[in-house]
Write a protein that holds these residues in place. Sequence first.
Motif, PDB file in Angstrom:
ATOM      1  N   LEU A 135       9.080  -4.942 -68.305  1.00  0.00           N
ATOM      2  CA  LEU A 135       9.601  -3.558 -68.121  1.00  0.00           C
ATOM      3  C   LEU A 135       8.922  -2.895 -69.342  1.00  0.00           C
ATOM      4  O   LEU A 135       9.098  -3.307 -70.436  1.00  0.00           O
ATOM      5  N   THR A 136       8.189  -1.700 -69.140  1.00  0.00           N
ATOM      6  CA  THR A 136       7.682  -0.810 -70.313  1.00  0.00           C
ATOM      7  C   THR A 136       7.708   0.495 -69.594  1.00  0.00           C
ATOM      8  O   THR A 136       8.001   0.776 -68.806  1.00  0.00           O
ATOM      9  N   HIS A 137       6.940   1.132 -70.744  1.00  0.00           N
ATOM     10  CA  HIS A 137       6.734   2.646 -70.310  1.00  0.00           C
ATOM     11  C   HIS A 137       5.349   3.022 -69.823  1.00  0.00           C
ATOM     12  O   HIS A 137       4.505   2.323 -70.372  1.00  0.00           O
ATOM     13  N   LEU A 138       5.185   3.998 -69.184  1.00  0.00           N
ATOM     14  CA  LEU A 138       3.803   4.626 -68.666  1.00  0.00           C
ATOM     15  C   LEU A 138       3.659   6.033 -69.111  1.00  0.00           C
ATOM     16  O   LEU A 138       4.447   6.840 -68.183  1.00  0.00           O
ATOM     17  N   PRO A 139       2.919   6.513 -69.838  1.00  0.00           N
ATOM     18  CA  PRO A 139       2.911   7.878 -70.278  1.00  0.00           C
ATOM     19  C   PRO A 139       1.849   8.755 -69.910  1.00  0.00           C
ATOM     20  O   PRO A 139       1.774   9.850 -70.214  1.00  0.00           O
ATOM     21  N   ASP A 140       1.582   8.428 -68.752  1.00  0.00           N
ATOM     22  CA  ASP A 140       0.325   9.243 -68.080  1.00  0.00           C
ATOM     23  C   ASP A 140       0.242   9.374 -66.515  1.00  0.00           C
ATOM     24  O   ASP A 140      -0.650   9.305 -65.945  1.00  0.00           O
ATOM     25  N   GLY A 141       1.785   9.894 -66.214  1.00  0.00           N
ATOM     26  CA  GLY A 141       1.777  10.324 -64.716  1.00  0.00           C
ATOM     27  C   GLY A 141       1.319  11.534 -64.450  1.00  0.00           C
ATOM     28  O   GLY A 141       0.286  12.195 -65.190  1.00  0.00           O
TER      29      GLY A 141
ATOM     30  N   ASP B 247       7.040  -1.760 -64.097  1.00  0.00           N
ATOM     31  CA  ASP B 247       6.724  -2.967 -64.626  1.00  0.00           C
ATOM     32  C   ASP B 247       5.488  -3.510 -63.969  1.00  0.00           C
ATOM     33  O   ASP B 247       4.947  -4.522 -63.891  1.00  0.00           O
ATOM     34  N   SER B 248       4.599  -2.395 -63.896  1.00  0.00           N
ATOM     35  CA  SER B 248       3.017  -2.428 -63.677  1.00  0.00           C
ATOM     36  C   SER B 248       2.368  -3.914 -64.478  1.00  0.00           C
ATOM     37  O   SER B 248       1.502  -4.212 -63.846  1.00  0.00           O
ATOM     38  N   PHE B 249       2.880  -3.809 -65.655  1.00  0.00           N
ATOM     39  CA  PHE B 249       2.031  -4.973 -66.312  1.00  0.00           C
ATOM     40  C   PHE B 249       2.923  -5.923 -66.497  1.00  0.00           C
ATOM     41  O   PHE B 249       2.657  -7.158 -67.519  1.00  0.00           O
ATOM     42  N   GLY B 250       3.854  -6.384 -65.725  1.00  0.00           N
ATOM     43  CA  GLY B 250       4.641  -7.472 -65.866  1.00  0.00           C
ATOM     44  C   GLY B 250       6.120  -7.182 -66.319  1.00  0.00           C
ATOM     45  O   GLY B 250       6.793  -6.984 -65.712  1.00  0.00           O
TER      46      GLY B 250
ATOM     47  N   ASP C 158       2.141  18.475 -44.578  1.00  0.00           N
ATOM     48  CA  ASP C 158       3.432  19.143 -44.878  1.00  0.00           C
ATOM     49  C   ASP C 158       4.021  18.399 -46.126  1.00  0.00           C
ATOM     50  O   ASP C 158       4.820  18.712 -46.596  1.00  0.00           O
ATOM     51  N   VAL C 159       3.984  16.872 -45.616  1.00  0.00           N
ATOM     52  CA  VAL C 159       4.612  15.937 -46.475  1.00  0.00           C
ATOM     53  C   VAL C 159       3.893  15.029 -46.989  1.00  0.00           C
ATOM     54  O   VAL C 159       2.904  14.145 -46.126  1.00  0.00           O
ATOM     55  N   VAL C 160       3.422  14.579 -48.128  1.00  0.00           N
ATOM     56  CA  VAL C 160       2.703  13.236 -48.646  1.00  0.00           C
ATOM     57  C   VAL C 160       3.957  12.508 -49.089  1.00  0.00           C
ATOM     58  O   VAL C 160       4.698  12.523 -49.908  1.00  0.00           O
ATOM     59  N   TYR C 161       3.789  11.189 -48.644  1.00  0.00           N
ATOM     60  CA  TYR C 161       4.789  10.168 -48.800  1.00  0.00           C
ATOM     61  C   TYR C 161       4.235   8.839 -49.581  1.00  0.00           C
ATOM     62  O   TYR C 161       3.398   8.470 -48.774  1.00  0.00           O
ATOM     63  N   VAL C 162       4.482   8.646 -50.595  1.00  0.00           N
ATOM     64  CA  VAL C 162       3.803   7.588 -51.455  1.00  0.00           C
ATOM     65  C   VAL C 162       4.528   6.301 -51.553  1.00  0.00           C
ATOM     66  O   VAL C 162       5.750   6.435 -51.936  1.00  0.00           O
ATOM     67  N   GLY C 163       4.007   5.147 -51.138  1.00  0.00           N
ATOM     68  CA  GLY C 163       4.615   3.923 -51.073  1.00  0.00           C
ATOM     69  C   GLY C 163       4.929   3.103 -52.676  1.00  0.00           C
ATOM     70  O   GLY C 163       4.229   3.546 -53.538  1.00  0.00           O
ATOM     71  N   GLY C 164       5.707   2.247 -52.397  1.00  0.00           N
ATOM     72  CA  GLY C 164       5.642   1.582 -53.755  1.00  0.00           C
ATOM     73  C   GLY C 164       4.831   0.338 -53.961  1.00  0.00           C
ATOM     74  O   GLY C 164       3.801   0.276 -53.036  1.00  0.00           O
ATOM     75  N   GLY C 165       4.748  -0.103 -55.285  1.00  0.00           N
ATOM     76  CA  GLY C 165       3.638  -1.012 -55.505  1.00  0.00           C
ATOM     77  C   GLY C 165       3.474  -0.868 -56.980  1.00  0.00           C
ATOM     78  O   GLY C 165       4.699  -0.967 -57.968  1.00  0.00           O
ATOM     79  N   ASN C 166       2.278  -0.881 -57.548  1.00  0.00           N
ATOM     80  CA  ASN C 166       1.924  -0.920 -59.056  1.00  0.00           C
ATOM     81  C   ASN C 166       1.715   0.556 -59.426  1.00  0.00           C
ATOM     82  O   ASN C 166       0.328   1.102 -59.079  1.00  0.00           O
ATOM     83  N   THR C 167       2.426   0.986 -60.267  1.00  0.00           N
ATOM     84  CA  THR C 167       2.199   2.547 -60.720  1.00  0.00           C
ATOM     85  C   THR C 167       1.056   2.572 -61.211  1.00  0.00           C
ATOM     86  O   THR C 167       0.165   3.803 -61.174  1.00  0.00           O
ATOM     87  N   ALA C 168       0.557   1.744 -62.540  1.00  0.00           N
ATOM     88  CA  ALA C 168      -0.491   1.923 -63.268  1.00  0.00           C
ATOM     89  C   ALA C 168      -1.888   2.063 -62.375  1.00  0.00           C
ATOM     90  O   ALA C 168      -2.655   2.861 -62.508  1.00  0.00           O
ATOM     91  N   ASN C 169      -1.949   0.996 -61.537  1.00  0.00           N
ATOM     92  CA  ASN C 169      -2.975   0.772 -60.595  1.00  0.00           C
ATOM     93  C   ASN C 169      -3.167   1.837 -59.637  1.00  0.00           C
ATOM     94  O   ASN C 169      -4.264   2.573 -59.512  1.00  0.00           O
ATOM     95  N   LEU C 170      -2.205   2.500 -59.227  1.00  0.00           N
ATOM     96  CA  LEU C 170      -2.057   3.743 -58.406  1.00  0.00           C
ATOM     97  C   LEU C 170      -2.591   4.764 -58.983  1.00  0.00           C
ATOM     98  O   LEU C 170      -3.483   5.399 -58.417  1.00  0.00           O
ATOM     99  N   LEU C 171      -2.258   5.152 -60.152  1.00  0.00           N
ATOM    100  CA  LEU C 171      -2.825   6.336 -60.811  1.00  0.00           C
ATOM    101  C   LEU C 171      -4.249   5.969 -61.181  1.00  0.00           C
ATOM    102  O   LEU C 171      -4.934   7.190 -61.146  1.00  0.00           O
TER     103      LEU C 171
END
Length: 236
Positions: A136-142, A131-134, A79-92
């Motif tokens: 601060l920057t943008h990530l356009p592919d969520g 800050d997935s790459f060190g 019913d709920v999916v709860y995603v933790g923090g870490g590296n956004t780029a690696n996660l995707l």
Amino acid sequence: MSHPPQVALLGGGFSTDEDGLLDDWVLEHARTHRPKVCFLPTASGDAPGYAENFLTAFRDRPDCEPSVLHLFDRKLAQDVVYVGGGNTANLLAVWRVHGVDRVLREAYDGGTLMCGISAGANCWAQSSHTDSFGPLTHLPDGLGLLPGSVCPHYDSEPGRRRSYRSAVATGVLPAGWALDDGTGALFANGRPTQTVSRAPGAHVYRVVSDGAGEADERALPCRELRRGRGAGGRRP
């Protein structure tokens, strides 16, 4: 009654806050009274300690049934999916390689509430500030469940506010939502329906380009969460 597809962006939760107010608020919006809550620690490399912290925070609650989804377990009757923090780029990237992104989309379309903190908030939007790459920057592919962009840690990490505003002002990132730590924002069918805060003075912001190279930032009114009021008072 069917529930619309929902996403909750979190600036806190079990991993950072002792009072459980934001987690209470999330559970209020699940489609069942005693929801099954599944934690995805992919962004932290399935860190055992992170998963155990989630189970410690949720297993003794009478108002939910917690579980942890590791990378190769594809059962998502939750019913709920709860995603933790870490590296956004690696996660995707990892999700896409193993088809987890498709499983999440199917669950979302079926009414499962998606939520998460930091990378776990970033991943649901079209784009994010990271800050997935060190630096601060943008990530356009969520995953694109939410239109626009997301920026976490808006008030707590040096350079976040300035960098995100600049990215939106110049069109590097589309207009979006910035969260101070200690806040939450709920979206239904991609549209914001609630913003809450467990910390006085913490806000959720709508950030858009003014078309002239600057960013307009508007603080949204946040309902303050308190024990026994507004969060259901369900945490034992």
